[in-house]
Design a protein around this motif. Structure first.
Motif, PDB file in Angstrom:
ATOM      1  N   THR A  32      24.632  26.339 -52.452  1.00  0.00           N
ATOM      2  CA  THR A  32      25.726  26.711 -51.570  1.00  0.00           C
ATOM      3  C   THR A  32      25.298  27.857 -50.673  1.00  0.00           C
ATOM      4  N   VAL A  33      25.478  27.675 -49.375  1.00  0.00           N
ATOM      5  CA  VAL A  33      25.164  28.704 -48.400  1.00  0.00           C
ATOM      6  C   VAL A  33      26.404  28.900 -47.535  1.00  0.00           C
ATOM      7  N   TYR A  34      26.718  30.123 -47.238  1.00  0.00           N
ATOM      8  CA  TYR A  34      27.908  30.426 -46.458  1.00  0.00           C
ATOM      9  C   TYR A  34      27.507  30.816 -45.038  1.00  0.00           C
ATOM     10  N   TYR A  35      28.211  30.240 -44.064  1.00  0.00           N
ATOM     11  CA  TYR A  35      27.972  30.575 -42.676  1.00  0.00           C
ATOM     12  C   TYR A  35      29.296  30.884 -41.984  1.00  0.00           C
ATOM     13  N   SER A  36      29.299  31.855 -41.147  1.00  0.00           N
ATOM     14  CA  SER A  36      30.432  32.094 -40.261  1.00  0.00           C
ATOM     15  C   SER A  36      29.929  31.934 -38.834  1.00  0.00           C
ATOM     16  N   LYS A  37      30.700  32.381 -37.888  1.00  0.00           N
ATOM     17  CA  LYS A  37      30.316  32.224 -36.489  1.00  0.00           C
ATOM     18  C   LYS A  37      29.300  33.288 -36.120  1.00  0.00           C
ATOM     19  N   MET A  38      28.049  33.000 -36.406  1.00  0.00           N
ATOM     20  CA  MET A  38      26.990  33.953 -36.097  1.00  0.00           C
ATOM     21  C   MET A  38      26.332  33.587 -34.776  1.00  0.00           C
ATOM     22  N   ASN A  39      25.279  34.309 -34.474  1.00  0.00           N
ATOM     23  CA  ASN A  39      24.512  34.107 -33.255  1.00  0.00           C
ATOM     24  C   ASN A  39      24.077  32.646 -33.123  1.00  0.00           C
ATOM     25  N   HIS A  40      24.046  32.143 -31.881  1.00  0.00           N
ATOM     26  CA  HIS A  40      23.659  30.753 -31.655  1.00  0.00           C
ATOM     27  C   HIS A  40      22.224  30.485 -32.105  1.00  0.00           C
ATOM     28  N   LEU A  41      21.363  31.502 -32.041  1.00  0.00           N
ATOM     29  CA  LEU A  41      19.990  31.329 -32.507  1.00  0.00           C
ATOM     30  C   LEU A  41      19.965  31.013 -33.996  1.00  0.00           C
ATOM     31  N   VAL A  42      20.814  31.694 -34.769  1.00  0.00           N
ATOM     32  CA  VAL A  42      20.903  31.423 -36.203  1.00  0.00           C
ATOM     33  C   VAL A  42      21.397  30.004 -36.436  1.00  0.00           C
ATOM     34  N   ALA A  43      22.386  29.589 -35.664  1.00  0.00           N
ATOM     35  CA  ALA A  43      22.904  28.231 -35.798  1.00  0.00           C
ATOM     36  C   ALA A  43      21.821  27.205 -35.498  1.00  0.00           C
ATOM     37  N   LEU A  44      20.981  27.485 -34.501  1.00  0.00           N
ATOM     38  CA  LEU A  44      19.912  26.549 -34.144  1.00  0.00           C
ATOM     39  C   LEU A  44      18.874  26.442 -35.248  1.00  0.00           C
ATOM     40  N   VAL A  45      18.334  27.561 -35.690  1.00  0.00           N
ATOM     41  CA  VAL A  45      17.211  27.515 -36.636  1.00  0.00           C
ATOM     42  C   VAL A  45      17.639  27.076 -38.026  1.00  0.00           C
ATOM     43  N   THR A  46      18.940  27.158 -38.330  1.00  0.00           N
ATOM     44  CA  THR A  46      19.419  26.675 -39.623  1.00  0.00           C
ATOM     45  C   THR A  46      20.018  25.275 -39.530  1.00  0.00           C
ATOM     46  N   LEU A 266      19.750  32.967 -47.027  1.00  0.00           N
ATOM     47  CA  LEU A 266      20.075  32.802 -45.610  1.00  0.00           C
ATOM     48  C   LEU A 266      19.110  33.588 -44.737  1.00  0.00           C
ATOM     49  N   PHE A 267      18.830  34.837 -45.106  1.00  0.00           N
ATOM     50  CA  PHE A 267      17.914  35.650 -44.311  1.00  0.00           C
ATOM     51  C   PHE A 267      16.518  35.031 -44.266  1.00  0.00           C
ATOM     52  N   ALA A 268      16.047  34.558 -45.423  1.00  0.00           N
ATOM     53  CA  ALA A 268      14.719  33.943 -45.452  1.00  0.00           C
ATOM     54  C   ALA A 268      14.674  32.693 -44.581  1.00  0.00           C
ATOM     55  N   ARG A 269      15.726  31.881 -44.604  1.00  0.00           N
ATOM     56  CA  ARG A 269      15.794  30.697 -43.749  1.00  0.00           C
ATOM     57  C   ARG A 269      15.732  31.082 -42.275  1.00  0.00           C
ATOM     58  N   VAL A 270      16.479  32.108 -41.916  1.00  0.00           N
ATOM     59  CA  VAL A 270      16.540  32.525 -40.509  1.00  0.00           C
ATOM     60  C   VAL A 270      15.183  33.035 -40.044  1.00  0.00           C
ATOM     61  N   ILE A 271      14.528  33.857 -40.850  1.00  0.00           N
ATOM     62  CA  ILE A 271      13.226  34.411 -40.455  1.00  0.00           C
ATOM     63  C   ILE A 271      12.182  33.314 -40.334  1.00  0.00           C
ATOM     64  N   VAL A 272      12.142  32.417 -41.317  1.00  0.00           N
ATOM     65  CA  VAL A 272      11.201  31.292 -41.241  1.00  0.00           C
ATOM     66  C   VAL A 272      11.497  30.450 -40.010  1.00  0.00           C
ATOM     67  N   GLY A 273      12.770  30.202 -39.749  1.00  0.00           N
ATOM     68  CA  GLY A 273      13.148  29.391 -38.600  1.00  0.00           C
ATOM     69  C   GLY A 273      12.759  30.022 -37.281  1.00  0.00           C
TER      70      GLY A 273
END
Length: 327
Positions: A32-46, A266-273
């Protein structure tokens, strides 16, 4: 805020909304991963955007079809079935074969979108009127489109396959370390390089050293595994101790809430992405080119490449005199 249960071992695009699955014993398990309305870059890479599964799978299929069309089928001389299967395996060799190592069904059979995207992508590149599909994706804009979205697909493969291997092996680590090390790293590495082995052969793929896809998958899977999974080992604890303060500030900048800022996965996913996205753009022919690698210096050290001095014998006095006479 939305809650999404990601199927372990699948790219982030294979999101299943919470409550939509009834049999929680299906392998692989869910994270389970939680997402809210974050930066579009985060939405793209995840892979957190509408129709992500369809877009990312189609981008992979188009990239495979374009690779074949610009290479062995540049004159459209290949039989259509030969060209189609070659395009499909160029794009999806990892998805077709890697899961077999873990005794799991291949996504090419279990997910209709994968193979359906291969059919649609092949038709777009090869059979649209006036060859408009090929000509568009041969432009800079078209190449950027399928390059970026196919890389987002690979990002999910690196993190998802690492998750799958960790979930399978976490209860049986070695006596030397509390977290399984190699499986969650090598499984995504195998995913990213299956196409090279399948299409070029073992020796041809490795004869010039470690291919970029090996470098990228190994570096990203290593960071992701230790940061996201290694809760008890000293490597993971040290890594998070050094990086997490910066990570919290970065995630705050990306619009994360309090819970998301503390989410190591989530942070690790974003950095890798972000790393993989930057690298795929930088290595395009229009920029630094496919030969660029940020790990080149490390590779040179490992290969122990040193400039060799060539000893040139000094010219004798007789040869100098003969040269003077000729002049």
């Amino acid at each position: 805020e939305r809650r999404i249960d990601y199927q372990v071992g699948a790219p982030p695009c294979h999101a299943i909304k919470s409550g939509s699955h009834h049999n929680t014993t299906i392998y692989p398990p869910f994270i389970t991963v939680y997402y809210s309305k974050m930066n579009h870059l985060v939405a793209l890479v995840t892979g957190n955007f509408p129709y992500a599964t369809e877009i990312l799978c189609l981008a992979m299929a188009i990239q495979g079809a374009m690779t074949v069309r610009k290479g062995p089928n540049s004159k459209k001389s290949m039989n259509w079935f030969h060209a189609f299967l070659k395009s499909t395996l160029t794009a999806y060799s990892g998805a077709a074969f890697t899961n077999m190592f873990m005794g799991r069904p291949t996504a090419m059979f279990s997910n209709d979108i994968f193979f359906g995207a291969c059919v649609i992508g092949f038709v777009i590149v090869n059979y649209l009127p006036l060859d408009i599909g090929y000509h568009f994706f041969n432009t800079f804009l078209g190449e950027v489109w399928y390059t970026v979205f196919s890389q987002v697909f690979r990002m999910g493969g690196v993190t998802g396959f690492s998750d799958a291997a960790y979930a399978a092996f976490k209860d049986s680590p070695s006596v030397w370390y509390p977290t399984p090390i190699f499986g969650p790293i090598l499984f995504p590495v195998a995913l990213g390089n299956m196409g090279g082995f399948f299409m070029k052969g073992f020796d041809a793929y490795l004869e010039n050293g470690m291919p970029w896809l090996f470098q990228q998958a190994f570096a990203c899977a290593t960071f992701y595994h230790f940061y996201a999974h290694d809760a008890d080992g000293y490597v993971g604890q040290t890594l998070r101790g050094v990086v997490k303060p910066l990570g919290i500030a970065f995630m705050t900048l990306m619009g994360a809430d309090e819970k998301e800022r503390e989410d190591d996965v989530l942070f690790a996913r974003v950095i890798v992405g972000i790393f993989m996205l930057v690298m795929v753009v930088v290595r395009m022919p229009q920029f630094l080119g496919p030969s660029y690698s940020p790990f080149t210096a490390l590779g040179g050290i490992l290969n122990n490449k040193k400039s060799k001095k060539v000893n040139v014998a000094p010219k004798s006095s007789k040869s100098k005199k003969n040269k003077a006479k000729k002049q």
